[in-house]
Design an enzyme around this catalytic site. Sequence first.
Site, short mmCIF file in Angstrom:
data_model
loop_
_atom_site.label_atom_id
_atom_site.label_comp_id
_atom_site.label_asym_id
_atom_site.label_seq_id
_atom_site.Cartn_x
_atom_site.Cartn_y
_atom_site.Cartn_z
N SER A 175 -46.88 -60.61 136.27
CA SER A 175 -46.08 -60.18 135.66
C SER A 175 -47.16 -59.59 134.53
CB SER A 175 -45.97 -62.34 135.59
OG SER A 175 -45.02 -62.33 133.55
N TYR A 176 -47.04 -60.68 133.16
CA TYR A 176 -47.68 -60.09 131.80
C TYR A 176 -48.93 -59.81 132.45
CZ TYR A 176 -47.93 -58.27 127.53
OH TYR A 176 -48.31 -57.83 125.93
#
Length: 502
Positions: free
Chosen positions: A229-230
């Site tokens: 994800s991030y």
Amino acid sequence: MRKGQGYSYSVIASVLVLLCVVVSRIECSSQVHALSRLYLSKRGVGGSSTMDTSHFKAVKDLKPSSLRSAANQEGLRKRDLIRRLPGQPPVSFDQYGGYVTVNESAGRSFFYYFVEASKSKDSSPLLLWLNGGPGCSSLAYGALQELGPFRVHSDGKTLFRNRYAWNNAANVLFLESPAGVGFSYTNTTSDLEKHGDRNTAADNYIFLVNWLERFPEYKGRDLYIAGESYAGHYVPQLAHTILLHHRSFFNLKGILIGNAVINDETDLMGMYDFFESHALISEDSLARLKSNCDLKTESASVMTEECAVVSDQIDMDTYYLDIYNIYAPLCLNSTLTRRPKRGTTIREFDPCSDHYVQAYLNRPEVQAALHANATKLPYEWQPCSSVIKKWNDSPTTVIPLIKELMGQGVRVWVFSGDTDGRIPVTSTKYSLKKMNLTAKTAWHPWYLGGEVGGYTEEYKGKLTFATVRGAGHQVPSFQPKRSLSLFIHFLNDTPLPDTSRY
């Protein structure tokens, strides 16, 4: 848009709000909310954005905290040894938990959880795992819901083994960062206003330098950095920082990022195309969206009435789905059970696991066993931070960093769970296309146990892209066996099996 909202939000507001998917009909997944909130902030929704979205610039002047004596480090290591976690089944490997100071004057310390390899620990590589958000805990997700050695039962008190844990192949270090995430903390309140990609990379680097003083046998050991994800930002930014400072005891071999935030514009466009290609929205809705809405993330223009109408339709069409795994059930009853649910297996991920983990990590005896600071209501431990006040910088793309790492011989693997709709396989394919890479192998299936595990393609310059069939945003949660196979091939620098005989 929801009833009562005006049309002053950009298109991102309407559709990203829907990404806080209905879970138990009362709240959305914390990891979902954190990423959606960041995208809204970058768009300046509800006001002009002051976030720096320019290219990432690593910190050049990094001074790790003054290191304690070797004797003190040995003492800290002995203190960090976890005798046994409450409700834990027996294991043959050692595990550690504790704090490493990253800024002494500010009183900023990061919490880590470390599990040694289950076999050949002295020759196995070191893997650092980072979850994203930004602001989400690697203990909550990576360690206890994905690739760690244990999962939490539905009673919120006991653990069961993950036989596909990644410490089958490596020594695995889970880091909670930045300060304010999980058990990591700062004694300087203003730190919570200063978070961003640049400071996070700097602190993660200092953490790793200081952690290696406590565990010196890993100096010079093959090092890999992974996340999802991030962490598509965190991982290449930390790798870039390591290479910039050339610490002799770092032997960085590769990075591995899953369903990763790489390039804002293609991430967004790929999400909508995924919605339409998977029959979540109509072809007409997608066409109207592209015709009437400004989808460039650099712009925060007010959306037109027609854009608002089509955005509202997309919102309604996808409201009752978990966008992070479009085929997964929702958590409709998060109440803890008196005893663990019968028939619990590692191959069937429970959508209410967030609740079990939160209950477990708020138990005083668990915090004591982990050597974590005790938390008290109303400031209980949370999977994603509620105290981080601001995120100051987040470049719109990390493609230049990835290309730079490839140029310096760092192995790069990018993987996608193919049922994630938030950072879907289409987004990653679009982002890789912008890199103008030269294919080394044609797109083809890879296999595990006589079944298609996913699809893959290799590119010149040491980059491999692979999908994992039947996995959502948190790939090891939904397909633990396939994710472990992918991880082992990544470590060994061997192609994923292209024949069903494997």
